[in-house]
Design an enzyme around this catalytic site. Sequence first.
Site, PDB file in Angstrom:
ATOM      1  N   HIS A  70       0.835  -1.201   0.000  1.00 63.14           N
ATOM      2  CA  HIS A  70       0.000   0.000   0.000  1.00 63.14           C
ATOM      3  C   HIS A  70       0.875   1.258   0.000  1.00 63.14           C
ATOM      4  O   HIS A  70       1.172   1.822   1.048  1.00 63.14           O
ATOM      5  CB  HIS A  70      -0.905  -0.053   1.250  1.00 63.14           C
ATOM      6  CG  HIS A  70      -2.048   0.895   1.221  1.00 63.14           C
ATOM      7  ND1 HIS A  70      -3.225   0.666   1.898  1.00 63.14           N
ATOM      8  CD2 HIS A  70      -2.212   2.092   0.608  1.00 63.14           C
ATOM      9  CE1 HIS A  70      -4.055   1.670   1.703  1.00 63.14           C
ATOM     10  NE2 HIS A  70      -3.457   2.553   0.925  1.00 63.14           N
ATOM     11  N   LEU A  90       2.385   6.757  -4.727  1.00 66.76           N
ATOM     12  CA  LEU A  90       3.573   7.401  -5.315  1.00 66.76           C
ATOM     13  C   LEU A  90       3.247   8.722  -6.019  1.00 66.76           C
ATOM     14  O   LEU A  90       4.144   9.466  -6.392  1.00 66.76           O
ATOM     15  CB  LEU A  90       4.290   6.434  -6.259  1.00 66.76           C
ATOM     16  CG  LEU A  90       4.935   5.226  -5.557  1.00 66.76           C
ATOM     17  CD1 LEU A  90       5.532   4.263  -6.577  1.00 66.76           C
ATOM     18  CD2 LEU A  90       6.002   5.672  -4.568  1.00 66.76           C
ATOM     19  N   ASN A 120      -4.618   6.156  -7.271  1.00 58.31           N
ATOM     20  CA  ASN A 120      -5.303   7.456  -7.150  1.00 58.31           C
ATOM     21  C   ASN A 120      -4.390   8.616  -7.546  1.00 58.31           C
ATOM     22  O   ASN A 120      -4.103   9.521  -6.773  1.00 58.31           O
ATOM     23  CB  ASN A 120      -5.905   7.657  -5.750  1.00 58.31           C
ATOM     24  CG  ASN A 120      -4.883   7.581  -4.626  1.00 58.31           C
ATOM     25  OD1 ASN A 120      -3.783   7.030  -4.779  1.00 58.31           O
ATOM     26  ND2 ASN A 120      -5.237   8.141  -3.482  1.00 58.31           N
ATOM     27  N   ASP A 151       0.627   2.345   3.871  1.00 55.54           N
ATOM     28  CA  ASP A 151      -0.259   3.426   3.399  1.00 55.54           C
ATOM     29  C   ASP A 151       0.526   4.734   3.298  1.00 55.54           C
ATOM     30  O   ASP A 151       0.034   5.803   3.682  1.00 55.54           O
ATOM     31  CB  ASP A 151      -1.500   3.582   4.284  1.00 55.54           C
ATOM     32  CG  ASP A 151      -2.594   4.406   3.584  1.00 55.54           C
ATOM     33  OD1 ASP A 151      -2.381   4.851   2.432  1.00 55.54           O
ATOM     34  OD2 ASP A 151      -3.663   4.623   4.195  1.00 55.54           O
ATOM     35  N   PHE A 183      -5.989  13.877   4.025  1.00 61.08           N
ATOM     36  CA  PHE A 183      -5.745  12.692   4.851  1.00 61.08           C
ATOM     37  C   PHE A 183      -4.461  12.007   4.400  1.00 61.08           C
ATOM     38  O   PHE A 183      -4.221  11.864   3.202  1.00 61.08           O
ATOM     39  CB  PHE A 183      -6.905  11.703   4.693  1.00 61.08           C
ATOM     40  CG  PHE A 183      -8.216  12.193   5.244  1.00 61.08           C
ATOM     41  CD1 PHE A 183      -8.535  11.998   6.581  1.00 61.08           C
ATOM     42  CD2 PHE A 183      -9.144  12.841   4.423  1.00 61.08           C
ATOM     43  CE1 PHE A 183      -9.754  12.433   7.096  1.00 61.08           C
ATOM     44  CE2 PHE A 183     -10.364  13.284   4.941  1.00 61.08           C
ATOM     45  CZ  PHE A 183     -10.662  13.079   6.272  1.00 61.08           C
ATOM     46  N   GLY A 184      -3.655  11.536   5.341  1.00 61.78           N
ATOM     47  CA  GLY A 184      -2.516  10.701   4.961  1.00 61.78           C
ATOM     48  C   GLY A 184      -1.225  11.044   5.673  1.00 61.78           C
ATOM     49  O   GLY A 184      -0.981  12.200   6.041  1.00 61.78           O
TER      50      GLY A 184
HETATM   51  O1  DOR Z   1      -5.068   8.680   4.642  1.00 63.38           O
HETATM   52  C1  DOR Z   1      -5.240   8.283   3.511  1.00 63.38           C
HETATM   53  N1  DOR Z   1      -4.563   8.821   2.478  1.00 63.38           N
HETATM   54  N2  DOR Z   1      -6.136   7.306   3.293  1.00 63.38           N
HETATM   55  C2  DOR Z   1      -6.477   6.933   2.062  1.00 63.38           C
HETATM   56  O2  DOR Z   1      -7.298   6.054   1.943  1.00 63.38           O
HETATM   57  C3  DOR Z   1      -5.878   7.585   0.876  1.00 63.38           C
HETATM   58  C4  DOR Z   1      -4.589   8.213   1.194  1.00 63.38           C
HETATM   59  C5  DOR Z   1      -4.101   9.191   0.168  1.00 63.38           C
HETATM   60  O3  DOR Z   1      -4.090   8.840  -1.018  1.00 63.38           O
HETATM   61  O4  DOR Z   1      -3.669  10.296   0.533  1.00 63.38           O
HETATM   62 ZN    ZN Z   2      -7.287   3.694   1.911  1.00 67.51          ZN
END
Ligand code: DOR
Ligand code: ZN
Length: 444
Positions: free
Chosen positions: A63, A66, A97, A308, A326-327
């Site tokens: 997961h 990039l 994505n 992730d 998010f991330g």
């Molecule tokens: O925190 C996240 N970031 N969750 C996700 O499902 C997608 C990801 C992102 O692509 O930034």
């Molecule tokens: Zn996810």
Amino acid sequence: MQSGKTLITGGILVDPAQGRHGRFDLLVAAGKIACVSPRLECSNVRVIDAAGKIVLPGFIDLHTHLREPGFEYKETILTGSRAAAAGGFTGITALPNTRPVTDNADTVSFVREAAARAGLVRVWPVGAITLGSAGRELTDMAGLKKAGVVAVSDDGRGVADDRILKKALLLCRRLGLPLLQHCEDESISADGQVHQGAVAERLGLAGLPSAAEEAMLKRDLRLVAETGAALHVMHVSTAGAVELIRSAKQRGLPVTAEVTPHHLLLTDDAVIAYGTMAKMKPPLRTAADREALRKGLVDGTVDAVATDHAPHSEEEKSAGFREAPFGVVGLETAFPLLFTNLVRSGIMTIDQLVTRMSPAPARVLGLPYGTLAPGREADLVIIDPDARKTIDRHRFYSRGKNSPFHGLEVYGLPVLTMVGGRVVMAGGRVTETDEEAEYAGWRL
Ligand code: DOR
Ligand code: ZN
């Protein structure tokens, strides 16, 4: 990806897939493991002295985001490959994505070519399940597979439509493609920002209920039972989800699951301390959830660790909490964090951790990696278990500096990464040229 012969000598080899844990020498020739033996004498070989170090099959990440094409300011395939090499990962996925979304063969080819140009680690493209990951129309999965994807996913979103997911599961089974599902029922999660609970209330932020994850997971497990097709659950974050997966496995359903380092180590309290650096989906949850995730990882209910790795720019992450994306990033910190906090503290053995970071993710993807058996690709990482550092997000190879672990002290640093017999990182430094890769082995 190969060079002359290399002898890795004096290290402790931990290769759970072969049941090996002990002092072994490894001979690498023509990019592959040629021989594994308690002691090897060879002449005319490059020698890597691994005394006092641990030799492991390279980590594999199910997961990884990039960001290229389309969001190169967050990360590129080259900068992400460097981050992977620095973190001891020899194979990573490229989640779809991007812009455009990897829902077509041309984008798959673009990713593969950029990965080959980077020339550091193996980069496996993941294709989208639905066009634009919009959830309405299936992609041409047979075409995507032919172009080189190893799995499909609409990550960032779950596939909400029952009939579409059912069709996708059946098609994936026929094609032998793993389906990786982000479980989130958006009718429940809505505009939630952090786990629904005391922290959300205290900060006045909309909550992301555990039910959003569990509702979609329940539905997915029903479809798995109906179709008999396999499903992989991405970033499990709640105790309820672990329990659902445990009982599905007990019923013999073909389900696998992953968990991230951040969900294993942090709770929603981190949002108070680190703000948007601790904002991700699914969100950090409670101490009880974290405990269940750890138990699930130890007993194998949760098959794999996955980072992730989700790089975002400083500008994006310094927006207000509601606006920030998010991330969090993860490639450069995953192993030392888990080694320090789960292995050194006695929660799991190193064999268990290595299993979850290498052969188990390889098995989810159906790829012949994750072991250092003779004949296999020489994809490995050497760890110095006593080396220690303070995580400094400003020194990441990744363009994404968005880590909640900045300032933490960790042990167990990757000191050499080899991919197909080629040294891509030594002494913490990613090699930039073929000459450097040729000689890097001496500087551990
Ligand atoms: O925190 C996240 N970031 N969750 C996700 O499902 C997608 C990801 C992102 O692509 O930034
Ligand atoms: Zn996810």
